[in-house]
Design a protein around this motif. Sequence first.
Motif, PDB file in Angstrom:
ATOM      1  N   PHE A  95      13.708 -18.995 -82.250  1.00 52.98           N
ATOM      2  CA  PHE A  95      12.403 -19.047 -81.576  1.00 52.98           C
ATOM      3  C   PHE A  95      12.492 -19.917 -80.328  1.00 52.98           C
ATOM      4  O   PHE A  95      12.046 -19.529 -79.249  1.00 52.98           O
ATOM      5  N   GLY A  96      13.078 -21.104 -80.466  1.00 49.50           N
ATOM      6  CA  GLY A  96      13.205 -22.009 -79.332  1.00 49.50           C
ATOM      7  C   GLY A  96      14.075 -21.444 -78.233  1.00 49.50           C
ATOM      8  O   GLY A  96      13.790 -21.634 -77.042  1.00 49.50           O
ATOM      9  N   ALA A  97      15.137 -20.736 -78.617  1.00 49.54           N
ATOM     10  CA  ALA A  97      16.045 -20.143 -77.631  1.00 49.54           C
ATOM     11  C   ALA A  97      15.334 -19.107 -76.770  1.00 49.54           C
ATOM     12  O   ALA A  97      15.685 -18.902 -75.611  1.00 49.54           O
ATOM     13  N   VAL A  98      14.331 -18.453 -77.337  1.00 46.83           N
ATOM     14  CA  VAL A  98      13.566 -17.451 -76.591  1.00 46.83           C
ATOM     15  C   VAL A  98      12.343 -18.078 -75.924  1.00 46.83           C
ATOM     16  O   VAL A  98      12.064 -17.859 -74.748  1.00 46.83           O
ATOM     17  N   ALA A  99      11.586 -18.886 -76.695  1.00 48.12           N
ATOM     18  CA  ALA A  99      10.316 -19.421 -76.208  1.00 48.12           C
ATOM     19  C   ALA A  99      10.493 -20.465 -75.109  1.00 48.12           C
ATOM     20  O   ALA A  99       9.687 -20.516 -74.175  1.00 48.12           O
ATOM     21  N   ASP A 100      11.529 -21.294 -75.201  1.00 49.75           N
ATOM     22  CA  ASP A 100      11.722 -22.356 -74.209  1.00 49.75           C
ATOM     23  C   ASP A 100      11.925 -21.802 -72.800  1.00 49.75           C
ATOM     24  O   ASP A 100      11.177 -22.168 -71.886  1.00 49.75           O
ATOM     25  N   PRO A 101      12.898 -20.905 -72.577  1.00 50.45           N
ATOM     26  CA  PRO A 101      13.042 -20.377 -71.216  1.00 50.45           C
ATOM     27  C   PRO A 101      11.847 -19.520 -70.791  1.00 50.45           C
ATOM     28  O   PRO A 101      11.506 -19.468 -69.609  1.00 50.45           O
ATOM     29  N   LEU A 102      11.197 -18.863 -71.759  1.00 49.93           N
ATOM     30  CA  LEU A 102      10.014 -18.072 -71.431  1.00 49.93           C
ATOM     31  C   LEU A 102       8.891 -18.977 -70.926  1.00 49.93           C
ATOM     32  O   LEU A 102       8.230 -18.665 -69.928  1.00 49.93           O
ATOM     33  N   ALA A 103       8.682 -20.116 -71.594  1.00 54.61           N
ATOM     34  CA  ALA A 103       7.663 -21.073 -71.143  1.00 54.61           C
ATOM     35  C   ALA A 103       8.000 -21.594 -69.747  1.00 54.61           C
ATOM     36  O   ALA A 103       7.116 -21.718 -68.891  1.00 54.61           O
ATOM     37  N   ASP A 104       9.296 -21.878 -69.495  1.00 50.73           N
ATOM     38  CA  ASP A 104       9.722 -22.325 -68.161  1.00 50.73           C
ATOM     39  C   ASP A 104       9.381 -21.276 -67.115  1.00 50.73           C
ATOM     40  O   ASP A 104       8.785 -21.578 -66.083  1.00 50.73           O
ATOM     41  N   LYS A 105       9.807 -20.057 -67.390  1.00 51.74           N
ATOM     42  CA  LYS A 105       9.624 -18.985 -66.409  1.00 51.74           C
ATOM     43  C   LYS A 105       8.147 -18.713 -66.142  1.00 51.74           C
ATOM     44  O   LYS A 105       7.745 -18.543 -64.991  1.00 51.74           O
ATOM     45  N   LEU A 106       7.354 -18.649 -67.205  1.00 50.52           N
ATOM     46  CA  LEU A 106       5.926 -18.378 -67.012  1.00 50.52           C
ATOM     47  C   LEU A 106       5.236 -19.507 -66.251  1.00 50.52           C
ATOM     48  O   LEU A 106       4.360 -19.256 -65.415  1.00 50.52           O
ATOM     49  N   THR A 107       5.642 -20.738 -66.515  1.00 56.52           N
ATOM     50  CA  THR A 107       5.071 -21.878 -65.785  1.00 56.52           C
ATOM     51  C   THR A 107       5.419 -21.777 -64.309  1.00 56.52           C
ATOM     52  O   THR A 107       4.543 -21.866 -63.441  1.00 56.52           O
ATOM     53  N   MET A 108       6.699 -21.565 -64.024  1.00 55.01           N
ATOM     54  CA  MET A 108       7.123 -21.516 -62.625  1.00 55.01           C
ATOM     55  C   MET A 108       6.580 -20.292 -61.899  1.00 55.01           C
ATOM     56  O   MET A 108       6.196 -20.384 -60.736  1.00 55.01           O
ATOM     57  N   LEU A 109       6.545 -19.150 -62.578  1.00 53.35           N
ATOM     58  CA  LEU A 109       5.986 -17.949 -61.940  1.00 53.35           C
ATOM     59  C   LEU A 109       4.509 -18.142 -61.630  1.00 53.35           C
ATOM     60  O   LEU A 109       4.043 -17.781 -60.542  1.00 53.35           O
ATOM     61  N   THR A 110       3.764 -18.709 -62.571  1.00 53.43           N
ATOM     62  CA  THR A 110       2.335 -18.937 -62.361  1.00 53.43           C
ATOM     63  C   THR A 110       2.100 -19.850 -61.167  1.00 53.43           C
ATOM     64  O   THR A 110       1.312 -19.541 -60.273  1.00 53.43           O
ATOM     65  N   VAL A 111       2.807 -20.976 -61.147  1.00 50.61           N
ATOM     66  CA  VAL A 111       2.632 -21.946 -60.063  1.00 50.61           C
ATOM     67  C   VAL A 111       3.096 -21.344 -58.731  1.00 50.61           C
ATOM     68  O   VAL A 111       2.414 -21.465 -57.709  1.00 50.61           O
ATOM     69  N   THR A 112       4.234 -20.671 -58.743  1.00 49.82           N
ATOM     70  CA  THR A 112       4.763 -20.075 -57.513  1.00 49.82           C
ATOM     71  C   THR A 112       3.799 -19.045 -56.938  1.00 49.82           C
ATOM     72  O   THR A 112       3.479 -19.075 -55.738  1.00 49.82           O
ATOM     73  N   LEU A 113       3.322 -18.133 -57.787  1.00 51.71           N
ATOM     74  CA  LEU A 113       2.429 -17.077 -57.293  1.00 51.71           C
ATOM     75  C   LEU A 113       1.098 -17.630 -56.788  1.00 51.71           C
ATOM     76  O   LEU A 113       0.593 -17.200 -55.749  1.00 51.71           O
ATOM     77  N   LEU A 114       0.547 -18.599 -57.505  1.00 55.45           N
ATOM     78  CA  LEU A 114      -0.734 -19.161 -57.066  1.00 55.45           C
ATOM     79  C   LEU A 114      -0.578 -19.997 -55.796  1.00 55.45           C
ATOM     80  O   LEU A 114      -1.448 -19.956 -54.918  1.00 55.45           O
ATOM     81  N   LEU A 115       0.522 -20.727 -55.668  1.00 60.21           N
ATOM     82  CA  LEU A 115       0.751 -21.483 -54.430  1.00 60.21           C
ATOM     83  C   LEU A 115       1.004 -20.544 -53.249  1.00 60.21           C
ATOM     84  O   LEU A 115       0.576 -20.832 -52.122  1.00 60.21           O
ATOM     85  N   ALA A 116       1.673 -19.432 -53.492  1.00 61.44           N
ATOM     86  CA  ALA A 116       1.882 -18.447 -52.418  1.00 61.44           C
ATOM     87  C   ALA A 116       0.546 -17.803 -52.031  1.00 61.44           C
ATOM     88  O   ALA A 116       0.257 -17.610 -50.850  1.00 61.44           O
ATOM     89  N   TRP A 117      -0.261 -17.483 -53.032  1.00 64.95           N
ATOM     90  CA  TRP A 117      -1.586 -16.897 -52.783  1.00 64.95           C
ATOM     91  C   TRP A 117      -2.443 -17.839 -51.936  1.00 64.95           C
ATOM     92  O   TRP A 117      -3.200 -17.396 -51.073  1.00 64.95           O
ATOM     93  N   GLN A 118      -2.285 -19.146 -52.163  1.00 65.70           N
ATOM     94  CA  GLN A 118      -3.053 -20.138 -51.406  1.00 65.70           C
ATOM     95  C   GLN A 118      -2.332 -20.588 -50.130  1.00 65.70           C
ATOM     96  O   GLN A 118      -2.762 -21.522 -49.475  1.00 65.70           O
ATOM     97  N   GLN A 119      -1.230 -19.915 -49.822  1.00 67.47           N
ATOM     98  CA  GLN A 119      -0.454 -20.116 -48.592  1.00 67.47           C
ATOM     99  C   GLN A 119       0.239 -21.474 -48.507  1.00 67.47           C
ATOM    100  O   GLN A 119       0.554 -21.957 -47.422  1.00 67.47           O
TER     101      GLN A 119
END
Length: 191
Positions: free
Chosen positions: A63-87
């Motif tokens: 579970f950790g092997a899958v969930a840990d990198p998934l949490a990382d990726k979703l966090t970074m994707l969310t922040v990246t996309l919203l910061l790009a949206w806000q320029q």
Amino acid sequence: MAHTALRFLPNAITLLRAVLIPVIALALVLRDYDTALLLFVLCALGDFIDGWIARALDVRTRFGAVADPLADKLTMLTVTLLLAWQQWLPWWFAALVVSRDVVIVSGALAYHLHVGHVDMAPTRLSKLNTGLEFIFLAGVLSLAAGIATDGAWWRVLLWTTTLTIVASGTQYVVQWSRKALAARHGVRAAS
């Protein structure tokens, strides 16, 4: 008994990080950059702590092997996309981050469907990329929050992170292509 209780601590931290993703997103949508930065840094620290506990106590789980990198990726994707949206970030950078993750996930899925079991172990280059993405995004959030000032650091981190995104994405494609070819040749040789 304490060891048994600690066995679930890394996964609990990972789940907490996952729960914080929509809270970070809401803070960004509301342009509450101070809160977004604080939660983002807490997620980064949580990522370090849960990985350290899992390795130190040898309580790694599937579970950790899958969930840990998934949490990382979703966090970074969310922040990246919203910061790009806000320029606060260029769109091409956000597209590159998303494209790399799509290539890696698609490659892993194709490998699993056509070759066999996928053992997703991050490379050193990928770990460097993740670290640089966290540092860069934290810097941009600090800039948005008015804590940091604009300067050469932004361009240096932007281009260094971009380089590691491209290099680590390419590395995964090359490694998994080689594994797939070796597996196919192994099957043919056994036939």
